[in-house]
Design an enzyme around this catalytic site. Structure first.
Site, PDB file in Angstrom:
ATOM      1  N   ALA A  23       0.795  -1.227   0.000  1.00 57.92           N
ATOM      2  CA  ALA A  23       0.000   0.000   0.000  1.00 57.92           C
ATOM      3  C   ALA A  23       0.828   1.279   0.000  1.00 57.92           C
ATOM      4  CB  ALA A  23      -0.938   0.004   1.210  1.00 57.92           C
ATOM      5  N   ASN A  24       2.145   1.165  -0.101  1.00 56.71           N
ATOM      6  CA  ASN A  24       2.964   2.380  -0.049  1.00 56.71           C
ATOM      7  C   ASN A  24       3.097   3.061  -1.402  1.00 56.71           C
ATOM      8  OD1 ASN A  24       4.663  -0.078  -0.487  1.00 56.71           O
ATOM      9  ND2 ASN A  24       6.226   1.466  -0.944  1.00 56.71           N
ATOM     10  N   SER A 151      -4.077 -10.120 -13.217  1.00 53.70           N
ATOM     11  CA  SER A 151      -3.556  -9.327 -14.337  1.00 53.70           C
ATOM     12  C   SER A 151      -4.043  -9.914 -15.650  1.00 53.70           C
ATOM     13  CB  SER A 151      -2.015  -9.340 -14.305  1.00 53.70           C
ATOM     14  OG  SER A 151      -1.473  -8.818 -15.499  1.00 53.70           O
ATOM     15  N   TYR A 177       5.795 -14.633 -14.756  1.00 58.84           N
ATOM     16  CA  TYR A 177       4.814 -13.662 -14.260  1.00 58.84           C
ATOM     17  C   TYR A 177       3.408 -14.137 -14.601  1.00 58.84           C
ATOM     18  CZ  TYR A 177       2.365  -9.243 -13.475  1.00 58.84           C
ATOM     19  OH  TYR A 177       1.493  -8.273 -13.022  1.00 58.84           O
TER      20      TYR A 177
END
Length: 304
Positions: A23-24, A151, A177
Site C-alpha cells: 500500500a505504499n 492481471s 509472471y
C-alpha cells in the site's frame, strides 16, 4: 451496472478494517487512500516500514483524520508473513477486507528467502499464506471479503508448471509472471468455492488493466525506450487502475467468484466492470492441485 463506476461510487466504509498489501505505492496506495477517505481503518501492509509511514503521511494530508496503521510484511519471507499475521491478530482481531495487492513483475531470476521463484513466491505463495493465517479474523464478519489482484497477463504464455514451479530448469520472466497471475486467479476462485458454505466471507478477483505503476521497473529496455511515446495511449493512471480492486472490495452488488477489470478495449483502460478470465483459470482440477501444493509449500492450512 454502469460502466462509469468511480472512486466516488465507493460506499461509506465506517467501522470497517481493511488490510492492503503493497500500500505504499501505485495501486495499493490509491486503494488505501480511497478506503481511508470513505471512513475505513486502513492497515498499510508493506515491506519497508519507513516507506509505509511516508505513504500514510501522504494519505493523511489528503484525508484529514484518516485512521491508518502501518504493518511490516515481507512477502519474500514466510517467517515475516507469520509474524505479520500474529501482530495483526493482536492489533486488529476483526478484519472486514483483505486486499492481496502487492506484487513483482518481470525481475531477473531471483529466489525468496524460502527458495521460491520470486514472482511465484511473492505474488501467489506469500498472499496464499497471509490469507490462510488471517482468515479466522474475516470468517465471523458479515460482508467480509478477500480481494486478490490478478492481471491480463494471466493469459500470456501462462500455465501452472507443476513439473518446475520454481523455474529451476530454465527461466522466462514473462511466462513466470503469467504463471503467478494465473495462480492468483485460481486461488481466488478455489477460495470462493471453499468459502461458499460459510455464508459470510467472499473471495473476489480484480485486475488493473495497463496502469502506470512502479511494477514497470523491470520491463525490457526496448519497451522502456518507447514508453514515453506510447505510454499515454496504452496505460492509465494508478488511480484508475485501482478502481477494479475498489469495486471488487466495496460494491454491494459484487458476488463471490467474480473478476473485475477495466471496461475498455482488451480490458486495458476504463471504468471497472465484471470481466471474464481464461478457460484455464476455471479448471477446478488444476485449482485444487495448486491449492494442495501451495499448502504443502507454505505449511499453511486454511480454517475452512
Amino acid at each position: 451496472m454502469s460502466n462509469k463506476w468511480t472512486e466516488h461510487s465507493v460506499p461509506r466504509q465506517d467501522n470497517r478494517v481493511a488490510v492492503v498489501t503493497g500500500a505504499n505505492t501505485g495501486l495499493g496506495f490509491e486503494t488505501a487512500r480511497v478506503l481511508a477517505e470513505r471512513g475505513a481503518t486502513v492497515v498499510l501492509a508493506v515491506r519497508d516500514v519507513e516507506k509505509g509511514k511516508q505513504a500514510a503521511t501522504r494519505i493523511a494530508e489528503q484525508v484529514p483524520g484518516a485512521d491508518l496503521a502501518v504493518q511490516r510484511l515481507d512477502l519474500t519471507s514466510l517467517e515475516s508473513v507469520r509474524t505479520a499475521a500474529a501482530e495483526l491478530h493482536a492489533t486488529h482481531p476483526r478484519i472486514d477486507l483483505l486486499v492481496n495487492n502487492a506484487g513483482v513483475m518481470y525481475p531477473p531470476r531471483q529466489s525468496t528467502r524460502d527458495g521460491f521463484e520470486l514472482q511465484f513466491g511473492v505474488n501467489h505463495l506469500g498472499h496464499f499464506a497471509l490469507t490462510g493465517l488471517l482468515l479466522d479474523q474475516l470468517l465471523p464478519v458479515p460482508g467480509s471479503r478477500v480481494v486478490t489482484v490478478a492481471s491480463v497477463a494471466h493469459r500470456v504464455r501462462a500455465d501452472i508448471h507443476f513439473d518446475d514451479l520454481q523455474w529451476e530448469r530454465s527461466y522466462n520472466r514473462i511466462a513466470a509472471y503469467g504463471q503467478s497471475k494465473l495462480a492468483n486467479l485460481m486461488f481466488a476462485y478455489e477460495l470462493q468455492r471453499r468459502l461458499a458454505s460459510q455464508g459470510t466471507t467472499i473471495s473476489v478477483a480484480a485486475h488493473p488493466g495497463m496502469a502506470d505503476t512502479d511494477l514497470s521497473r523491470y520491463v525490457p529496455a526496448p519497451v522502456r525506450l518507447i514508453t514515453p511515446v506510447i505510454g499515454p495511449l496504452i496505460t492509465q493512471k494508478a488511480s484508475m487502475g485501482a478502481l477494479p480492486t475498489l469495486r471488487a472490495a466495496t460494491d454491494p452488488e459484487v458476488l463471490g467468484g467474480q473478476y473485475y477489470g477495466p471496461a475498455g478495449r482488451r480490458e486495458i483502460k476504463g471504468h471497472p466492470r465484471a470481466v471474464a478470465s481464461s478457460d484455464l483459470s476455471h479448471d477446478e482440477t488444476v485449482q485444487r492441485r495448486l491449492w494442495d501444493v501451495s499448502e504443502e509449500l507454505t505449511g499453511v492450512k486454511f480454517p475452512i
